[in-house]
Design a protein around this motif. Structure first.
Motif, PDB file in Angstrom:
ATOM      1  N   MET A  65       0.927  -1.190   0.188  1.00 42.87           N
ATOM      2  CA  MET A  65       0.089   0.028   0.134  1.00 42.87           C
ATOM      3  C   MET A  65       0.867   1.191   0.000  1.00 42.87           C
ATOM      4  N   ILE A  92      -3.775  13.747  -6.816  1.00 35.99           N
ATOM      5  CA  ILE A  92      -3.853  12.130  -6.960  1.00 35.99           C
ATOM      6  C   ILE A  92      -4.252  11.654  -5.765  1.00 35.99           C
ATOM      7  N   TRP A  93      -3.380  11.872  -4.684  1.00 28.73           N
ATOM      8  CA  TRP A  93      -3.696  11.420  -3.471  1.00 28.73           C
ATOM      9  C   TRP A  93      -5.152  11.624  -2.859  1.00 28.73           C
ATOM     10  N   ILE A 141      -7.391   9.277  -4.812  1.00 27.60           N
ATOM     11  CA  ILE A 141      -7.503   8.100  -4.602  1.00 27.60           C
ATOM     12  C   ILE A 141      -8.138   7.919  -3.142  1.00 27.60           C
ATOM     13  N   ILE A 142      -8.018   8.820  -2.184  1.00 23.51           N
ATOM     14  CA  ILE A 142      -8.733   8.657  -0.959  1.00 23.51           C
ATOM     15  C   ILE A 142     -10.292   8.849  -1.298  1.00 23.51           C
ATOM     16  N   SER A 165     -11.854   7.994  -4.188  1.00 25.97           N
ATOM     17  CA  SER A 165     -12.029   6.536  -4.816  1.00 25.97           C
ATOM     18  C   SER A 165     -12.402   5.324  -3.762  1.00 25.97           C
ATOM     19  N   VAL A 166     -11.427   5.568  -2.883  1.00 27.07           N
ATOM     20  CA  VAL A 166     -11.715   4.318  -1.660  1.00 27.07           C
ATOM     21  C   VAL A 166     -12.843   4.334  -1.100  1.00 27.07           C
ATOM     22  N   LYS A 212     -15.436   5.924  -1.782  1.00 28.54           N
ATOM     23  CA  LYS A 212     -16.724   5.598  -2.430  1.00 28.54           C
ATOM     24  C   LYS A 212     -16.878   4.149  -2.503  1.00 28.54           C
ATOM     25  N   ILE A 213     -15.702   3.145  -2.899  1.00 31.57           N
ATOM     26  CA  ILE A 213     -15.969   1.996  -2.848  1.00 31.57           C
ATOM     27  C   ILE A 213     -16.297   1.257  -1.401  1.00 31.57           C
ATOM     28  N   ARG A 214     -15.740   1.972  -0.349  1.00 28.04           N
ATOM     29  CA  ARG A 214     -16.007   1.296   0.968  1.00 28.04           C
ATOM     30  C   ARG A 214     -17.443   1.492   1.162  1.00 28.04           C
ATOM     31  N   ARG A 215     -17.910   2.631   1.047  1.00 28.57           N
ATOM     32  CA  ARG A 215     -19.343   3.206   1.150  1.00 28.57           C
ATOM     33  C   ARG A 215     -20.464   2.124   0.344  1.00 28.57           C
ATOM     34  N   GLY A 216     -19.819   1.524  -0.730  1.00 23.85           N
ATOM     35  CA  GLY A 216     -20.693   0.789  -1.632  1.00 23.85           C
ATOM     36  C   GLY A 216     -21.368   1.922  -2.817  1.00 23.85           C
ATOM     37  N   GLU A 217     -20.194   2.828  -3.383  1.00 26.21           N
ATOM     38  CA  GLU A 217     -20.478   3.515  -4.302  1.00 26.21           C
ATOM     39  C   GLU A 217     -21.657   4.497  -4.255  1.00 26.21           C
ATOM     40  N   LYS A 244      -0.546   0.534  -5.732  1.00 28.63           N
ATOM     41  CA  LYS A 244       0.059  -0.884  -5.329  1.00 28.63           C
ATOM     42  C   LYS A 244      -0.444  -1.159  -4.075  1.00 28.63           C
ATOM     43  N   ASN A 265     -13.138  -5.041  -0.667  1.00 27.12           N
ATOM     44  CA  ASN A 265     -14.449  -4.387  -0.043  1.00 27.12           C
ATOM     45  C   ASN A 265     -15.489  -4.546  -1.124  1.00 27.12           C
ATOM     46  N   ARG A 321     -19.276  -7.113  -0.056  1.00 31.86           N
ATOM     47  CA  ARG A 321     -20.772  -6.649  -0.260  1.00 31.86           C
ATOM     48  C   ARG A 321     -21.498  -7.515  -0.927  1.00 31.86           C
ATOM     49  N   ALA A 351     -16.008   4.491  -9.717  1.00 28.54           N
ATOM     50  CA  ALA A 351     -15.452   5.044  -8.517  1.00 28.54           C
ATOM     51  C   ALA A 351     -14.257   5.859  -9.086  1.00 28.54           C
ATOM     52  N   TRP A 374      -5.190   0.958   6.345  1.00 28.15           N
ATOM     53  CA  TRP A 374      -5.457   2.050   5.421  1.00 28.15           C
ATOM     54  C   TRP A 374      -5.816   3.419   6.268  1.00 28.15           C
TER      55      TRP A 374
END
Lengths: 112, 112
Positions: free
Chosen positions: A13, A97-98, A101-102, A104-105, A107-112, B15, B24, B28, B43, B98
């Motif tokens: 990571m 960029i950072w 990325i935060i 995007s992650v 969004k994905i963790r919350r289920g979009e 990475k 994640n 779901r 996302a 994370w």
DNA sequence: ATAACTACCTTGTATTGCAAGATATTTATA
DNA sequence: TATAAATATCTTGCAATACAAGGTAGTTAT
């Protein structure tokens, strides 16, 4: 050599992220390897010499960093690295960029 | 082949992170490659097949994921991946990693 | 002299992301 | 019946980074 999935994830990571952190630090003030490592440790971001030296050389070759020698109060002279104008431009780009990325992650963790 | 410093940073920063995102998503609901790629794209996290197939196979071999075949309404059958109990444990651990990384970067950006 | 400390740096390995392919099944069409 | 398109699967080779585990050299104290 027993390396857990978790250890590996932690290492992976951080790929690329270490450079971002070091540019950030050197954007505030110039520094040399041992000091950089100490300050990263204070922020719970462990980095070792074998990681840092090649990284600094790469960044210097890309024109993002430069350095100057300075006598040490005790021991051999120190190589102080500092950020260049080009480095500041790239750093600004990396900020975006950072942040992306935060988001995007998140969004994905919350289920979009 | 002209690849900018920025493109490289973006790639490197991700990475390990891609695996975290996919665990994640699969935590779901189960899914197959094309669908996973579409949802990641939504996302703003672009991932290609050459990245995803090896990743899924690795995670399966580590016991984090499993899969089942299912007929498709049109086209060849789909390989649906789903998370295992072990995968959920590792995911919980990755959540902590994370969060820790975000905190560390934040500290460094603010100047400790 | 020699040891301890501090600073520099290199080599080899493991891992991952990606470009650029290949293969196989189903369905529609000529 | 061929054949093309669409949808799936998967592999190979390369580039890049983090780390372990080394090595070299200057300064100071014993």
């Amino acid at each position: 050599m027993e390396s857990s999935v978790q250890d590996n994830i932690r290492s992976q990571m951080r790929k690329g992220l270490v450079e971002y952190c070091i540019l950030n630090m050197l954007a505030r003030k110039e520094s040399y390897v041992s000091e950089i490592i100490e300050e990263l440790k204070d922020a719970d971001m462990i980095v070792v010499e074998g990681t840092l030296y090649p990284l600094l050389i790469r960044a210097k070759n890309q024109g993002l960093l430069s350095y100057r020698w300075q006598e040490s109060p005790q021991g051999p002279p120190r190589k102080y690295y500092f950020i260049t104008e080009e480095g500041r431009k790239v750093l600004a780009c990396m900020d975006g960029i950072w942040t992306g990325i935060i988001n995007s992650v998140d969004k994905i963790r919350r289920g979009e």
